[in-house]
Design an enzyme around this catalytic site. Structure first.
Site, mmCIF file in Angstrom:
data_model
loop_
_atom_site.group_PDB
_atom_site.id
_atom_site.type_symbol
_atom_site.label_atom_id
_atom_site.label_comp_id
_atom_site.label_asym_id
_atom_site.label_seq_id
_atom_site.Cartn_x
_atom_site.Cartn_y
_atom_site.Cartn_z
ATOM 1 N N ARG A 1 -15.602 13.792 13.374
ATOM 2 C CA ARG A 1 -16.184 11.955 12.771
ATOM 3 C C ARG A 1 -16.675 11.477 14.061
ATOM 4 O O ARG A 1 -18.194 11.411 13.877
ATOM 5 C CB ARG A 1 -15.443 11.523 12.465
ATOM 6 C CG ARG A 1 -14.262 11.672 10.446
ATOM 7 C CD ARG A 1 -13.534 11.061 10.059
ATOM 8 N NE ARG A 1 -13.527 11.385 8.447
ATOM 9 C CZ ARG A 1 -11.792 10.994 8.032
ATOM 10 N NH1 ARG A 1 -11.157 9.821 8.200
ATOM 11 N NH2 ARG A 1 -12.190 11.203 6.366
ATOM 12 N N HIS B 1 -16.510 5.983 10.549
ATOM 13 C CA HIS B 1 -17.103 7.038 9.668
ATOM 14 C C HIS B 1 -18.042 7.292 9.468
ATOM 15 O O HIS B 1 -18.957 6.859 9.684
ATOM 16 C CB HIS B 1 -16.372 7.152 8.474
ATOM 17 C CG HIS B 1 -16.024 8.263 7.913
ATOM 18 N ND1 HIS B 1 -17.147 8.759 7.265
ATOM 19 C CD2 HIS B 1 -14.973 8.441 7.233
ATOM 20 C CE1 HIS B 1 -16.836 9.235 6.545
ATOM 21 N NE2 HIS B 1 -15.237 9.223 6.382
ATOM 22 N N GLY C 1 1.665 -1.041 -0.068
ATOM 23 C CA GLY C 1 0.440 0.177 -0.425
ATOM 24 C C GLY C 1 0.538 1.206 0.168
ATOM 25 O O GLY C 1 2.265 1.001 -0.431
ATOM 26 N N GLU D 1 -0.780 2.070 8.844
ATOM 27 C CA GLU D 1 -2.035 2.236 9.739
ATOM 28 C C GLU D 1 -1.788 0.937 10.624
ATOM 29 O O GLU D 1 -2.278 0.445 11.243
ATOM 30 C CB GLU D 1 -3.339 1.375 8.579
ATOM 31 C CG GLU D 1 -4.468 1.356 9.550
ATOM 32 C CD GLU D 1 -6.097 1.806 8.527
ATOM 33 O OE1 GLU D 1 -6.089 1.792 6.940
ATOM 34 O OE2 GLU D 1 -7.199 1.076 9.213
ATOM 35 N N GLY E 1 3.962 0.595 2.269
ATOM 36 C CA GLY E 1 4.623 -0.512 1.826
ATOM 37 C C GLY E 1 5.699 -0.190 0.119
ATOM 38 O O GLY E 1 6.691 -0.175 0.711
HETATM 39 C C1 LIG Z 1 -12.730 3.730 1.412
HETATM 40 C C2 LIG Z 1 -11.754 4.309 2.337
HETATM 41 C C3 LIG Z 1 -11.461 5.779 1.848
HETATM 42 C C4 LIG Z 1 -10.907 6.807 3.195
HETATM 43 N N1 LIG Z 1 -10.144 7.921 2.261
HETATM 44 C C5 LIG Z 1 -9.080 8.211 2.985
HETATM 45 C C6 LIG Z 1 -9.104 9.520 2.555
HETATM 46 O O1 LIG Z 1 -9.671 10.278 2.009
HETATM 47 N N2 LIG Z 1 -7.614 10.431 3.043
HETATM 48 C C7 LIG Z 1 -6.780 9.783 3.718
HETATM 49 O O2 LIG Z 1 -5.676 10.179 4.345
HETATM 50 N N3 LIG Z 1 -6.994 8.664 4.485
HETATM 51 C C8 LIG Z 1 -8.315 7.498 3.769
HETATM 52 N N4 LIG Z 1 -8.336 6.193 4.238
HETATM 53 C C9 LIG Z 1 -7.139 5.693 4.787
HETATM 54 C C10 LIG Z 1 -6.618 5.412 4.104
HETATM 55 O O3 LIG Z 1 -6.718 4.610 3.136
HETATM 56 C C11 LIG Z 1 -6.084 3.683 4.631
HETATM 57 O O4 LIG Z 1 -5.086 3.917 6.199
HETATM 58 C C12 LIG Z 1 -4.426 3.669 4.143
HETATM 59 O O5 LIG Z 1 -4.349 3.719 2.779
HETATM 60 C C13 LIG Z 1 -3.388 2.419 4.129
HETATM 61 O O6 LIG Z 1 -2.694 2.570 4.117
HETATM 62 P P1 LIG Z 1 -1.486 1.055 4.119
HETATM 63 O O7 LIG Z 1 -0.231 1.497 3.255
HETATM 64 O O8 LIG Z 1 -1.373 1.636 6.090
HETATM 65 O O9 LIG Z 1 -1.992 -0.039 4.388
HETATM 66 P P2 LIG Z 1 -3.018 -0.928 2.879
HETATM 67 O O10 LIG Z 1 -3.591 0.270 2.114
HETATM 68 O O11 LIG Z 1 -3.745 -1.629 3.510
HETATM 69 O O12 LIG Z 1 -1.464 -1.817 2.422
HETATM 70 C C14 LIG Z 1 -2.063 -3.157 3.287
HETATM 71 C C15 LIG Z 1 -0.860 -3.457 2.044
HETATM 72 O O13 LIG Z 1 -0.701 -5.089 3.068
HETATM 73 C C16 LIG Z 1 -0.516 -6.159 2.361
HETATM 74 N N5 LIG Z 1 -0.898 -7.139 2.978
HETATM 75 C C17 LIG Z 1 -1.451 -7.467 4.954
HETATM 76 N N6 LIG Z 1 -1.602 -7.787 5.345
HETATM 77 C C18 LIG Z 1 -0.581 -8.970 4.368
HETATM 78 C C19 LIG Z 1 0.045 -10.374 4.599
HETATM 79 N N7 LIG Z 1 -0.076 -10.947 5.887
HETATM 80 N N8 LIG Z 1 0.813 -10.857 4.010
HETATM 81 C C20 LIG Z 1 1.471 -9.951 2.811
HETATM 82 N N9 LIG Z 1 0.962 -8.866 2.211
HETATM 83 C C21 LIG Z 1 -0.022 -8.571 3.237
HETATM 84 C C22 LIG Z 1 -1.920 -5.934 1.191
HETATM 85 O O14 LIG Z 1 -1.708 -6.848 0.222
HETATM 86 C C23 LIG Z 1 -1.466 -4.191 0.651
HETATM 87 O O15 LIG Z 1 -0.419 -4.718 -0.463
HETATM 88 C C24 LIG Z 1 -9.423 6.105 3.332
HETATM 89 C C25 LIG Z 1 -9.349 4.197 4.083
HETATM 90 C C26 LIG Z 1 -11.009 3.633 3.380
HETATM 91 C C27 LIG Z 1 -11.231 2.801 3.711
#
Ligand SMILES: Cc1cc2nc3c(=O)[nH]c(=O)nc-3n(C[C@H](O)[C@H](O)[C@H](O)COP(=O)(O)OP(=O)(O)OC[C@H]3O[C@@H](n4cnc5c(N)ncnc54)[C@H](O)[C@@H]3O)c2cc1C
Ligand code: FES
Lengths: 640, 263
Positions: A329, A265, A41, A428, A44
């Site tokens: 929120r 939310h 994400g 996150e 990562g």
């Molecule tokens: C509908 C929605 C709208 C949102 N809008 C906003 C916004 O407008 N502004 C804002 O700031 N935030 C927003 N958020 C929050 C934000 O999108 C997320 O908090 C953020 O994108 C998380 O990013 P991340 O890189 O931490 O994890 P993620 O993007 O969740 O990525 C997780 C990654 O880990 C991998 N993974 C997980 N577990 C494993 C495992 N066991 N083995 C291998 N791979 C694994 C997955 O495949 C993925 O690649 C929103 C969230 C949602 C649900």
């Protein structure tokens, strides 16, 4: 016991000083230090691409078929940055201040200040990558205000900001893959962290295509695996988001920070049937022009448009005259729940007593014209119609709060390292920065700050300041971990019961939503802990799976994740029970003001709770990471 | 509502596949198409049969995971809609519905309705980026982009990489996908330094991956859930001519086994 490693010095200089004194790794030596990044994400992909550019051999894992599909792709609204392009009084300090206050004083000042500082670099980086942010006619970047903040600091790319930011990071990652610095492992799910001499030295994975369980060595492991909101079954998170990576790390010794802090939310499409598999978020920006109300009369059977103005209760405007529909929120969600619990809510087609409140654009359409509203929110109205079959230009939308984000996650120090040496957490997946409530448009900022800037500085420092004995997949520690995980997967098949994985997940979600959702109290939480323990016991007696582990088996994938959600649910309720105050998204009904607002208790609870796993079915042990506030005065939040 | 389903079942890439008939009852109009399959899968699992494998994640039309043919049409043929956004109210009680995976040599079947689209990632690896090492970026406001250019770039960048365009094309061409990324990056000032190399690199890999040619059927545009317009393919072709004129002929761009340009 908990060492936060917050650098000394004035808050404005902490990060700079820290970076200037970090140990460096000679470019020629970098290729000797393999780094594993789990998750592709924002956090990562950004970390993997950047560490790859620096010359480390990076192995990036994702359970998705392509790194571009990570849940970050779904973020709509935007990303904050203290650029002050509007000259409207924004600054790094103000973004810092808003974030600490918005988080209801349960985040670390030093971390948040760094986040605000880095926010400006993120926008530079993304623009240079070609992220198509909204622009003004003169070619400058456009910004808007978001989530009730009084400055316009949110950068956005139509309603698809997360998608565009993730594609930017994904493309940078693909460039590194082509260059050979990053090796990508798609459809590969991490099951465990492998420890050697007290350090994280690798992971165990399951190849989702073939079912092969494998070991991978490294000098550093970074978890950027997203949030765990799906413990509630229904949430706005993508269906496959789960807790397994951080939960297994927790079971290997990484402390879990603030597990009960969940964001609910306010503007989501209400649940319609028991078959529902997920909830859809409607961007918070809708509250800029929409007015939230319920009928004043209980059991009201008239359609919304037939209810005259004076028979409508604009409850947010009534309760919070100065912020009105734009309260944070947590406040908006709780207010909606309360009116629905009292019986004023509206169900599908305006049926009385349902779980929903109106979000009405009637006044805005009159004031600004239909075209202006279409221009601003057209895509959201379309999503709404597609899902509900209702035309929100003609009758008000119905909305209801839904689980959206988890502020809790692995406890990390200032360097984003967990309590396991060599195991880092970003995005996150960690607990940092947002305290008890996250402001809109700040998760994308944090994910990219961690991924592009913080981890690529702190991970090399860790590498430079530690010794790494050579390890191999054939070492006892790896072989043993591999066997344990194979056994664990087999034990799921061996249950041979009668209930599907989803049926357990739904039941867990119901318990969590009822007792650990928008309002919590000691009685309910105690009950929930017992119910989840019983459910967990039943899961291990009565789960049904078919097929085998050595093939693509989506039921096994689910069951494996649900087993962890069950354990996490217990910890979340335990944490919520322990924190006898209300703060941010955590509302304890025992701790409220006479007017029914959340009441913090700083004398007793100004700390991050950090939980240590004590073994299966043992109560976890709590450690307190105290919070002190030198720059933002502790005040009760008031949006009246 | 009640439906008869004919679903393509195939254990893995090398196994033989066939259609299997299922009946499903108790479906409500507000359920999504994937929730209908969820319900069927719950029943299958309880009966001890293998649930149907399909890819999905966000269930709101943005991650590009989902996608298969419904009655021969990619994503079911509703305008600007992915399978996950398709509601059962678009179907008639008693309908027979045929489900098959994307059919393309470049997208081998993984299992049932799931295919391998990693060829798309390899096209991106061959130039679908702007090289900016982290930290080396200039101040964002130093780069001006006219709103018209920014809008075109955005329209193109909206692609979710689901593969419907390939599945709908009689030649299984990946032109729309490739042209979308190229139009996004080649329209922006930031994308200019690598423009020609990007064009040649991506097109070369697209061909090597076994996607077919474009013969202007326009089916791709019809099924694209993000309404990426066909005209971007025209832009791509013009960029190809431009690159050739600038002396970057395909002959002097070397591409290694991974599709990465070597200069
Ligand atoms: C509908 C929605 C709208 C949102 N809008 C906003 C916004 O407008 N502004 C804002 O700031 N935030 C927003 N958020 C929050 C934000 O999108 C997320 O908090 C953020 O994108 C998380 O990013 P991340 O890189 O931490 O994890 P993620 O993007 O969740 O990525 C997780 C990654 O880990 C991998 N993974 C997980 N577990 C494993 C495992 N066991 N083995 C291998 N791979 C694994 C997955 O495949 C993925 O690649 C929103 C969230 C949602 C649900
Ligand atoms: S599941 Fe994400 S686009 Fe359909």
């Amino acid at each position: 016991m908990l060492e936060t490693n917050i650098p000394s010095g004035p808050i404005e200089q902490k990060w700079e000083n820290c970076r200037s004194h970090m140990m460096l790794v000679n470019p020629a030596n970098r290729r000797k230090h393999k780094v594993i990044v789990v998750g592709s994400g924002l956090a990562g992909a950004a970390a993997a691409a950047t560490l790859g550019q620096q010359g480390y051999p990076v192995h990036n894992f994702t359970f998705h078929d392509s790194p571009r599909r990570a849940h970050s792709i779904a973020a709509q609204g935007g990303i904050n940055a203290a650029k002050n392009y509007r000259n409207d009084g924004d600054s790094i300090f103000r973004l810092f201040y808003d974030t600490v206050k918005g988080g209801d004083f349960r985040a670390r000042e030093a971390n948040v200040y760094r986040l605000a500082e880095i926010s400006v670099n993120i926008i530079d980086q993304c623009v240079a990558q070609g992220v198509p942010f909204a622009r003004e006619y003169g070619g400058l970047l456009d910004t808007r205000s978001f989530g009730g903040v009084q400055v316009q600091r949110t950068f956005y790319a139509r309603g698809q900001t997360g998608q565009q930011l993730l594609l930017g990071a994904y493309q940078a990652l693909e460039e590194q893959i082509a260059a050979g610095t990053v090796t990508m492992h798609t459809r590969c799910e991490m099951l465990d962290v492998v420890m050697v001499d007290g350090q994280a030295r690798g992971i165990i994975t399951r190849d989702l295509r073939t079912g092969a369980v494998q070991a991978h060595t490294a000098d550093v492991v970074i978890l950027a695996t997203g949030g765990y909101g799906n413990v509630f079954y229904l949430s706005t998170n993508a269906m496959n988001s789960n807790t397994t990576a951080i939960w297994r790390a927790h079971k290997r010794g990484a402390f879990f920070g603030n597990p009960c802090f969940t964001q609910i939310h306010p503007t989501c499409i209400p649940r319609s049937s028991e078959h529902q598999s997920k909830l859809t978020l409607m961007s918070e920006s809708l509250r800029n022009d929409g007015r939230v109300w319920v009928p004043k009369k209980k059991g009201e059977t008239r359609k919304a448009n037939q209810i005259p103005e004076d028979e409508r209760d604009y409850f947010l405007e009534r309760r919070y005259p100065s912020f009105g529909n734009l309260v944070p929120r947590d406040v908006a969600s709780r207010a909606a729940k309360e009116v629905c619990d009292e019986g004023y809510g509206i169900g599908p087609n305006g049926t009385p007593g349902g779980l929903g409140v109106y979000l009405d654009f009637g006044a805005a359409i009159k004031r600004l014209g239909l075209e202006a509203i279409k221009e601003r929110y057209g895509n959201l109205f379309e999503i709404y119609e597609r899902i509900t079959g209702e035309d929100a230009y003609k009758e008000p939308m119905r909305i209801y709060p839904a689980v959206h984000y988890t502020m809790g996650g692995l406890w990390v120090d200032y360097n984003l390292m967990t309590t396991i040496p060599g195991l880092f957490a970003g995005g996150e997946a960690n607990f940092s920065d947002h305290g008890a409530n996250r402001l809109g448009a700040s998760a994308l900022m944090q994910g990219l700050a961690d991924g592009y800037f913080v981890l690529p500085a702190t991970v090399p420092n860790y590498i430079a300041s530690n010794k790494f004995k050579p390890v191999s997949e054939t070492d006892a520690e790896f072989v043993q971990a591999l066997e344990e995980n194979k056994k664990w997967l087999q034990s799921l098949f061996d249950i041979k019961g009668e209930r599907t994985p989803d049926s357990f997940h739904k039941q867990l979600g119901d318990i969590m939503w009822e007792y650990c959702g928008m309002a919590r109290n000691a009685e309910g939480l105690t009950k929930a802990i017992k119910e989840i323990k019983d459910l967990k016991a039943e899961f291990w007696k009565n789960l049904k799976l078919i097929g085998k582990g050595e093939e693509l088996n989506q039921s096994l994938e689910k069951a494996n994740r649900i087993a962890d959600f069950l354990e996490l649910g217990i910890l979340m309720c335990t944490d919520a029970l322990e924190r006898g105050e209300s703060c941010g998204g955590h509302f304890r009904t025992e701790s409220q003001t006479a007017e029914g607002e959340a009441m913090r208790n700083d004398e007793q609870f100004a700390y991050v709770s950090a939980w240590q796993w004590q073994g299966p079915d043992q109560p976890e042990k709590l450690f307190k990471d105290p919070l002190t506030f030198e720059h933002v005065h502790l005040t009760q939040r008031s949006y009246k | 509502m009640k439906f008869a389903l004919k679903v393509w079942r195939q254990h893995d890439a090398n196994a033989a596949g066939s259609f299997v008939d299922y009946e499903i009852d108790g479906i409500t109009a507000d359920m999504s198409f994937l929730e209908m399959i969820d319900a069927l899968n719950e029943k299958l699992l309880l009966k001890g049969e293998d649930p149907i494998t399909f890819e999905h994640d966000c269930r709101e039309g943005i991650c590009g995971s989902c996608g298969f043919l419904i009655n021969g049409l990619a994503h079911g043929g509703q305008k600007a809609t992915t399978v996950c956004q398709l509601a059962m109210r678009f179907f008639k009680d008693g309908d027979t519905i045929v489900l098959e995976p994307w059919r393309a040599a470049a997208f081998p079947i993984v299992r049932d309705l799931m295919v391998d689209r990693s060829a798309f990632d390899r096209i991106i690896q061959s130039g679908g980026y702007i090289s900016v090492p982290t930290g080396g970026a200039p101040e964002a406001s130093a780069i001006l982009v006219g709103k018209d250019k920014a809008d075109v770039a955005f329209d193109a960048a909206a692609c979710i990489g689901c593969g419907a365009c390939v599945a709908a094309c009689p030649n299984t061409s990946a032109m729309l996908f490739t042209a979308a990324k190229m139009t996004h990056l080649n329209s922006l000032p930031q994308g200019q330094p690598q423009r020609d190399a990007r064009t040649l690199g991506m097109i070369t890999t697209m061909e090597q991956e076994g996607f077919g040619n474009c013969t202007n059927h326009g089916e791709c545009e019809m099924v694209c859930p993000k309404e990426i317009p066909l005209e971007f393919i025209g832009k791509m072709n013009r960029d190809l001519i431009r690159a050739a004129m600038n002396g970057q002929t395909e002959a002097n761009v070397r591409v290694d086994a991974n599709g990465k340009m070597v200069d």
